[in-house]
Design an enzyme around this catalytic site. Structure first.
Site, PDB file in Angstrom:
ATOM      1  N   GLU A   1      -9.295   7.356   3.166  1.00 24.40           N
ATOM      2  CA  GLU A   1      -9.028   6.113   3.899  1.00 24.40           C
ATOM      3  C   GLU A   1      -7.535   5.837   3.873  1.00 24.40           C
ATOM      4  O   GLU A   1      -6.988   5.392   2.869  1.00 24.40           O
ATOM      5  CB  GLU A   1      -9.800   4.971   3.246  1.00 24.40           C
ATOM      6  CG  GLU A   1      -9.770   3.672   4.022  1.00 24.40           C
ATOM      7  CD  GLU A   1     -10.593   3.751   5.305  1.00 24.40           C
ATOM      8  OE1 GLU A   1      -9.978   3.759   6.391  1.00 24.40           O
ATOM      9  OE2 GLU A   1     -11.835   3.804   5.228  1.00 24.40           O
TER      10      GLU A   1
ATOM     11  N   GLU B   1      -4.045   0.652   4.977  1.00 21.19           N
ATOM     12  CA  GLU B   1      -3.472   0.001   3.802  1.00 21.19           C
ATOM     13  C   GLU B   1      -3.862  -1.465   3.648  1.00 21.19           C
ATOM     14  O   GLU B   1      -4.096  -2.161   4.627  1.00 21.19           O
ATOM     15  CB  GLU B   1      -1.932   0.052   3.860  1.00 21.19           C
ATOM     16  CG  GLU B   1      -1.348   1.424   3.712  1.00 21.19           C
ATOM     17  CD  GLU B   1      -0.910   2.020   5.033  1.00 21.19           C
ATOM     18  OE1 GLU B   1      -1.197   1.400   6.081  1.00 21.19           O
ATOM     19  OE2 GLU B   1      -0.309   3.095   5.025  1.00 21.19           O
TER      20      GLU B   1
ATOM     21  N   SER C   1       0.432   5.136  -1.561  1.00 23.26           N
ATOM     22  CA  SER C   1       1.425   4.371  -0.798  1.00 23.26           C
ATOM     23  C   SER C   1       2.659   3.928  -1.602  1.00 23.26           C
ATOM     24  O   SER C   1       3.176   4.732  -2.359  1.00 23.26           O
ATOM     25  CB  SER C   1       0.757   3.231  -0.033  1.00 23.26           C
ATOM     26  OG  SER C   1      -0.275   3.765   0.791  1.00 23.26           O
TER      27      SER C   1
ATOM     28  N   CYS D   1      -3.374   2.288  -0.202  1.00 26.25           N
ATOM     29  CA  CYS D   1      -4.421   2.780   0.698  1.00 26.25           C
ATOM     30  C   CYS D   1      -5.621   3.268  -0.121  1.00 26.25           C
ATOM     31  O   CYS D   1      -5.772   2.912  -1.281  1.00 26.25           O
ATOM     32  CB  CYS D   1      -3.850   3.884   1.582  1.00 26.25           C
ATOM     33  SG  CYS D   1      -3.209   5.277   0.647  1.00 26.25           S
TER      34      CYS D   1
ATOM     35  N   SER E   1       3.885  11.044   1.959  1.00 27.57           N
ATOM     36  CA  SER E   1       4.442   9.701   1.869  1.00 27.57           C
ATOM     37  C   SER E   1       5.945   9.791   1.749  1.00 27.57           C
ATOM     38  O   SER E   1       6.464  10.692   1.073  1.00 27.57           O
ATOM     39  CB  SER E   1       3.915   8.988   0.610  1.00 27.57           C
ATOM     40  OG  SER E   1       2.567   8.633   0.741  1.00 27.57           O
TER      41      SER E   1
ATOM     42  N   HIS F   1       3.378   6.836   5.828  1.00 28.16           N
ATOM     43  CA  HIS F   1       2.277   7.477   5.097  1.00 28.16           C
ATOM     44  C   HIS F   1       1.412   8.226   6.092  1.00 28.16           C
ATOM     45  O   HIS F   1       1.030   7.678   7.126  1.00 28.16           O
ATOM     46  CB  HIS F   1       1.464   6.438   4.324  1.00 28.16           C
ATOM     47  CG  HIS F   1       2.302   5.723   3.317  1.00 28.16           C
ATOM     48  ND1 HIS F   1       2.640   6.273   2.119  1.00 28.16           N
ATOM     49  CD2 HIS F   1       2.921   4.527   3.370  1.00 28.16           C
ATOM     50  CE1 HIS F   1       3.419   5.447   1.455  1.00 28.16           C
ATOM     51  NE2 HIS F   1       3.611   4.376   2.192  1.00 28.16           N
TER      52      HIS F   1
END
Lengths: 309, 309
Positions: free
Chosen positions: B4, B7, B57, B71, B207, B220
């Site tokens: 997933e 964020e 993140s 996230c 990232s 990201h």
């Protein structure tokens, strides 16, 4: 005031005619329905079919098959399991389990993946998702058994979101009636000579089942402004029907977006409001079902209103 | 292989200068980050800001404010609670908590409503959702305290879904490198003279944090084909920037759909690929932030491929 209108659906066709599903009787079906955390409210019957209106959607039982749709947070996969246990896996000729994407999937007691895991413990089958996860999408499971669907075995689903205008206002209002809704949607004209059974929920929400010979239709209305959803499902052959059912419903309910799912049903957007097709998907199953999914949105740019929480 | 990417985000501005957030030191921030179930991987600093790259993140800390994005299935609301407990509710001048809609919200450990309930036990504020529940949408909470945002306090968020083409293939491939990604996205040109700190995850995912004076950016990348997501956030003033950052990223990553969220940032679609704006929403907060949200999709009709499960 939130209610999850989108449905889970099971269809089962028996392998042979040694058992007749209608002869199982209402108490049997009431138990199956109870496994999904729903209950039977009323029913109508004709020569071929018993149509049950449920506290959450509908159940249609013919001698050789049944179709059950349940909305809200019902647990339809449990009803599926209970039915298969009752009749035995070998009695199943074909089964499909379908689930529409929910507005609030995190409030459901299971995901489609959970349901799939459960169902596959008893019966083998293929499963797939059509449509992106971040937009409208639908899940389907169907058994792998050697079943060939007749080409005339058609199903049509129209799923409407964010209804707007006079009809939507009426459906959210205090002065609605079952008769008023039937007239609003011109159901006598869309489905002439169908026997119908309907129910108006409190404070709002409406369900109707209709049957005529081997044909059926069912409409479920969740009018709540922030998460409105209206579904139609029918096995009527739309291309031979005298009235353009989809166009009429889209015109009266004026949804911001809608999905069409057809099984052995030609795509036809005649009479649709000005729209964008945001995505579509076709799939031919081993059993001979040609499945079409299309996700539409009205052409006008939508200025959204923040929803205060 | 599902991850997933979307964020959750917290931004906090202190009420006065009696405390300096940078002086709290890395162990303090590591504890805050741990409350969200993330950890600090590395950091870079300049005169104004400490920028931490997290396992999920990023965190940027200035003396008077911090911004943290996480996230996956991180529990950022818990980090928010821990921070407020540490400094005291009265030390908060302004706080906002934001959450993007997830691909698979049912896998999250909390809903936005759950987070909201938790946060409101400690600090009062308004919350709202922008965008329909059945499409891209974003949740925001912001405190009610008497804070006035400077007009130059701008934030720009570009959230890209379903990336396609050569760049997407590279990001999903086996031969990528951090330097290769920086060059692919032309980051030295988009953000000239920024000090950067980046990390390439295994088997993929990337990232990067960048800082230059008071400015920051963070990107990201979750490239997984079925649920790809790339986010950019920056406080760079886009209208005065020599390069059109959004247009460049949209051109190289070629997402099927994308959202733009701006705080005190003028809408500008120059250089966007041919697109539809499926919905947009504006909101003026009491603190003086003009928030704009727009959800875009590429103009071409998308033929979807069934996803076998």
């Amino acid at each position: 005031m939130f209610f999850e209108g989108s449905e889970k659906k099971i269809e089962v066709i028996l392998a042979d005619s040694s058992q007749k599903l209608r002869s199982f009787g209402q108490p049997f079906w009431a138990d199956i329905v109870a496994c999904a955390n729903a209950e039977i409210l009323s029913s109508v019957s004709n020569e071929f079919c018993d149509a049950y209106l449920l506290s959450e959607s509908s159940l249609f039982v013919w001698d050789d098959r049944f179709v059950m749709l349940t909305c809200g947070t019902t647990t339809l996969a449990d009803a599926v399991m209970s039915f298969i246990e009752s009749v035995g896996e070998e009695a199943i000729g074909f089964a499909s389990y379908q689930r529409k994407n929910e507005y609030l999937s995190h409030l459901q007691s299971s995901s489609f993946q959970d349901d799939l895991k459960k169902i596959r413990q008893t019966i083998a089958g293929n499963a797939y998702r059509i449509g992106h996860l971040d937009s409208h999408h639908h899940y389907m499971f169907s058994t792998k058994k050697p079943f060939i669907a007749p080409a005339a075995d058609t199903t049509n689903e129209l799923l409407m979101y964010h209804i707007n205008g006079d009809a939507a206002d009426y459906l959210r209002g205090m002065n609605q009636s079952a008769q008023g809704i039937r007239e609003l949607l011109q159901l006598a004209e869309l489905f002439p000579d169908f026997i119908v059974d309907d129910f108006l929920f409190e404070p709002f929400g409406y369900s109707i089942n209709g049957i005529k010979g081997q044909e059926y239709f069912t409409i479920h209305i969740t009018p709540q402004e922030k998460s409105s959803y209206v579904s139609l499902e029918t096995n009527v052959n739309l291309s031979e029907h005298p009235v353009d059912i989809y166009a009429r419903l889209l015109s009266s309910l004026n949804p911001g977006s809608w999905d069409v799912i057809g099984f052995n049903s030609a795509k036809n957007t005649d009479g649709f409001p000005a729209h964008l097709c945001l995505g579509s998907c076709s799939l031919a199953t081993e059993q001979g079902y040609e499945v079409n999914f299309s996700h539409y949105q009205q052409l006008c740019h939508e200025v959204l209103i923040p929803e205060y929480l």
